[in-house]
Design a protein around this motif. Structure first.
Motif, PDB file in Angstrom:
ATOM      1  N   GLU A   1      54.162   5.570   2.149  1.00 60.47           N
ATOM      2  CA  GLU A   1      55.469   5.343   2.751  1.00 60.47           C
ATOM      3  C   GLU A   1      56.300   6.624   2.804  1.00 60.47           C
ATOM      4  OE1 GLU A   1      58.533   3.237   4.632  1.00 60.47           O
ATOM      5  OE2 GLU A   1      56.424   2.756   4.286  1.00 60.47           O
ATOM      6  N   ILE A   2      56.390   7.342   1.684  1.00 62.72           N
ATOM      7  CA  ILE A   2      57.260   8.519   1.622  1.00 62.72           C
ATOM      8  C   ILE A   2      56.518   9.689   0.984  1.00 62.72           C
ATOM      9  CG2 ILE A   2      59.413   9.503   0.726  1.00 62.72           C
ATOM     10  CD1 ILE A   2      60.622   6.777   0.694  1.00 62.72           C
ATOM     11  N   SER A   3      56.649  10.858   1.607  1.00 63.90           N
ATOM     12  CA  SER A   3      56.190  12.120   1.011  1.00 63.90           C
ATOM     13  C   SER A   3      57.414  12.988   0.753  1.00 63.90           C
ATOM     14  CB  SER A   3      55.228  12.853   1.944  1.00 63.90           C
ATOM     15  OG  SER A   3      54.069  12.086   2.210  1.00 63.90           O
ATOM     16  N   ILE A   4      57.466  13.605  -0.399  1.00 67.39           N
ATOM     17  CA  ILE A   4      58.536  14.553  -0.717  1.00 67.39           C
ATOM     18  C   ILE A   4      57.906  15.922  -0.856  1.00 67.39           C
ATOM     19  CG2 ILE A   4      60.314  15.256  -2.350  1.00 67.39           C
ATOM     20  CD1 ILE A   4      59.193  11.647  -2.269  1.00 67.39           C
ATOM     21  N   VAL A   5      58.334  16.867  -0.045  1.00 67.66           N
ATOM     22  CA  VAL A   5      57.770  18.224  -0.039  1.00 67.66           C
ATOM     23  C   VAL A   5      58.822  19.190  -0.553  1.00 67.66           C
ATOM     24  CG1 VAL A   5      56.873  20.088   1.402  1.00 67.66           C
ATOM     25  CG2 VAL A   5      56.199  17.721   1.864  1.00 67.66           C
ATOM     26  N   SER A   6      58.442  19.980  -1.557  1.00 68.01           N
ATOM     27  CA  SER A   6      59.384  20.947  -2.129  1.00 68.01           C
ATOM     28  C   SER A   6      58.682  22.275  -2.396  1.00 68.01           C
ATOM     29  CB  SER A   6      59.977  20.397  -3.436  1.00 68.01           C
ATOM     30  OG  SER A   6      60.921  21.311  -3.988  1.00 68.01           O
ATOM     31  N   PRO A   7      59.139  23.376  -1.772  1.00 70.97           N
ATOM     32  CA  PRO A   7      58.580  24.692  -2.091  1.00 70.97           C
ATOM     33  C   PRO A   7      59.103  25.145  -3.456  1.00 70.97           C
ATOM     34  CG  PRO A   7      60.393  24.914  -0.533  1.00 70.97           C
ATOM     35  CD  PRO A   7      60.193  23.445  -0.745  1.00 70.97           C
ATOM     36  N   ILE A   8      58.216  25.721  -4.259  1.00 73.93           N
ATOM     37  CA  ILE A   8      58.585  26.103  -5.623  1.00 73.93           C
ATOM     38  C   ILE A   8      58.526  27.618  -5.771  1.00 73.93           C
ATOM     39  CG2 ILE A   8      58.106  25.781  -8.076  1.00 73.93           C
ATOM     40  CD1 ILE A   8      58.823  23.189  -6.621  1.00 73.93           C
ATOM     41  N   TYR A   9      59.645  28.188  -6.209  1.00 74.44           N
ATOM     42  CA  TYR A   9      59.686  29.614  -6.523  1.00 74.44           C
ATOM     43  C   TYR A   9      60.675  29.800  -7.673  1.00 74.44           C
ATOM     44  CZ  TYR A   9      59.732  34.685  -5.967  1.00 74.44           C
ATOM     45  OH  TYR A   9      59.593  36.040  -6.187  1.00 74.44           O
ATOM     46  N   LYS A  10      60.176  30.355  -8.771  1.00 74.86           N
ATOM     47  CA  LYS A  10      60.967  30.504  -9.999  1.00 74.86           C
ATOM     48  C   LYS A  10      61.549  29.154 -10.428  1.00 74.86           C
ATOM     49  CE  LYS A  10      62.215  35.362  -9.222  1.00 74.86           C
ATOM     50  NZ  LYS A  10      63.328  36.347  -9.073  1.00 74.86           N
ATOM     51  N   GLY A  11      60.705  28.133 -10.397  1.00 67.89           N
ATOM     52  CA  GLY A  11      61.170  26.790 -10.718  1.00 67.89           C
ATOM     53  C   GLY A  11      60.596  26.228 -11.998  1.00 67.89           C
ATOM     54  N   GLU A  12      60.016  27.082 -12.824  1.00 63.93           N
ATOM     55  CA  GLU A  12      59.345  26.627 -14.038  1.00 63.93           C
ATOM     56  C   GLU A  12      60.220  25.709 -14.882  1.00 63.93           C
ATOM     57  OE1 GLU A  12      57.748  28.624 -18.245  1.00 63.93           O
ATOM     58  OE2 GLU A  12      58.423  29.902 -16.586  1.00 63.93           O
ATOM     59  N   LYS A  13      61.453  26.095 -15.115  1.00 65.45           N
ATOM     60  CA  LYS A  13      62.319  25.338 -16.015  1.00 65.45           C
ATOM     61  C   LYS A  13      62.940  24.108 -15.352  1.00 65.45           C
ATOM     62  CE  LYS A  13      63.539  29.455 -18.716  1.00 65.45           C
ATOM     63  NZ  LYS A  13      64.628  30.345 -19.180  1.00 65.45           N
ATOM     64  N   MET A  14      62.789  23.988 -14.030  1.00 63.78           N
ATOM     65  CA  MET A  14      63.423  22.879 -13.322  1.00 63.78           C
ATOM     66  C   MET A  14      62.453  21.767 -12.958  1.00 63.78           C
ATOM     67  SD  MET A  14      65.914  25.056 -10.740  1.00 63.78           S
ATOM     68  CE  MET A  14      64.768  26.375 -10.342  1.00 63.78           C
ATOM     69  N   LEU A  15      61.153  21.997 -13.132  1.00 60.76           N
ATOM     70  CA  LEU A  15      60.161  21.067 -12.599  1.00 60.76           C
ATOM     71  C   LEU A  15      60.194  19.702 -13.280  1.00 60.76           C
ATOM     72  CD1 LEU A  15      57.120  23.383 -11.890  1.00 60.76           C
ATOM     73  CD2 LEU A  15      58.392  22.009 -10.256  1.00 60.76           C
ATOM     74  N   ASP A  16      60.359  19.679 -14.582  1.00 60.99           N
ATOM     75  CA  ASP A  16      60.408  18.391 -15.289  1.00 60.99           C
ATOM     76  C   ASP A  16      61.537  17.522 -14.745  1.00 60.99           C
ATOM     77  OD1 ASP A  16      58.220  18.507 -16.961  1.00 60.99           O
ATOM     78  OD2 ASP A  16      59.288  19.556 -18.557  1.00 60.99           O
TER      79      ASP A  16
END
Length: 309
Positions: A2-17
């Motif tokens: 139904e839904i896909s969420i796409v997010s590019p990650i750069y310097k996101g180590e601390k935000m991923l959780d």
């Protein structure tokens, strides 16, 4: 799906959780059939390690690791080429795009819209970034003859037909927003809250912003070329007036050193103008050169939790 969420990650180590947790909490009330695609744009921190960890914990989370840093819009393209949802949400990883707005975007899309943008009511950025954004949009509007909304970025929900059409566009100069705008699908926008960046600072330096600006303008407008035609015409008028002045000045005895002033002025003026025009032509030729090489938009090192994986 139904839904896909796409997010590019750069310097996101601390935000991923927090990113994955908040997306999951926002999407689960809508459907259990969803995927979260995190595209690591060769982040210099441990972002890929964290993505692998989240993929091992939750099969809804899927990871794509690019071989080098290609840029935000190329990372978005990689994610969109691998998503399968009927609806696709594109959002940044810094949590300024609030996952809690996804249900509102989805609900608005069910009214029959193919694109629903998130309009930032109160943008939470510093004055310098706001000023850079305003200048970019004003110049882009003037060169392309359009009127863009400064409060709208990539964050929004898109029907799969929009994404399929986007994936068919082979432009090497990638700008997700401008390419989607070109497609012309039915769209609207809803007001959303814009949050402070969760960690760190933006990866967009002034150099990267300028490169993105040139890429978008050159790939979407030939107005700079038409401006050089007008500039050449203006130079012809100035040269004619200068020649007329010199004839008069010569007749009344105002010129003491014959030809010096006009020669120096003409050399510098015409030389500078020619270099300027050649520079604009060079940018367009360079864009053609990049396009005809037909290299891949991005290179994927590995993927996690996809069927082929």
């Amino acid at each position: 799906m139904e839904i896909s969420i796409v997010s590019p990650i750069y310097k996101g180590e601390k935000m991923l959780d927090e990113l994955v947790s908040r997306i999951t909490n926002a999407v689960k009330p809508i459907t259990e059939d969803y995927e979260i695609i995190l595209v690591n744009d060769c982040s210099p921190d441990q972002s890929w390690h964290e993505i692998e960890r989240k993929c091992a914990q939750d099969k809804h989370v899927k990871g794509i690791d690019l071989s080098r840093n290609f840029g935000q819009h190329y990372a978005i393209s990689a994610g969109l080429a691998n998503c399968v949802g009927k609806w696709v949400v594109v959002m940044d990883c810094d949590l300024q795009d609030r996952p809690e707005e996804i249900p509102n975007l989805y609900a608005k899309a069910q009214e029959g819209w193919e694109i629903v943008y998130a309009r930032r009511v109160d943008r939470q950025d510093n004055k310098l970034k706001k000023m850079q954004s305003a200048i970019f949009h004003d110049v882009l509007d003037w060169l392309m003859g359009t009127k863009t909304d400064k409060t709208i970025t990539n964050f929004g929900i898109y029907k799969k037909c929009v994404i399929d059409a986007f994936n068919k566009m082979p432009e090497k100069a990638r700008s997700f927003g401008s390419l989607v705008w070109y497609l012309g699908f039915s769209n609207t926008a809803i007001d959303v809250q814009h949050a402070q960046r969760a960690e760190g600072t933006t990866g967009y330096t002034l150099r990267k912003l300028l490169k993105l600006s040139f890429d978008i303008i050159i790939s979407n407008s030939n107005k700079p070329l038409r401006l050089t035609v007008g500039l050449g015409f203006l130079m012809s008028i100035v040269s004619f007036l200068l020649a007329f002045y010199n004839v008069i000045a010569r007749s009344v005895g105002l010129i003491t050193v014959e030809g010096y002033t006009t020669t120096i002025f003409s050399i510098w003026f015409v030389g500078g103008l020619l270099l300027f025009v050649m520079g604009i032509l060079g940018l367009y030729i360079g864009m053609i050169f990049d396009q005809v090489k037909d290299r891949p938009l991005y290179v994927i090192r590995t993927k996690k939790n996809f069927d082929e994986d």
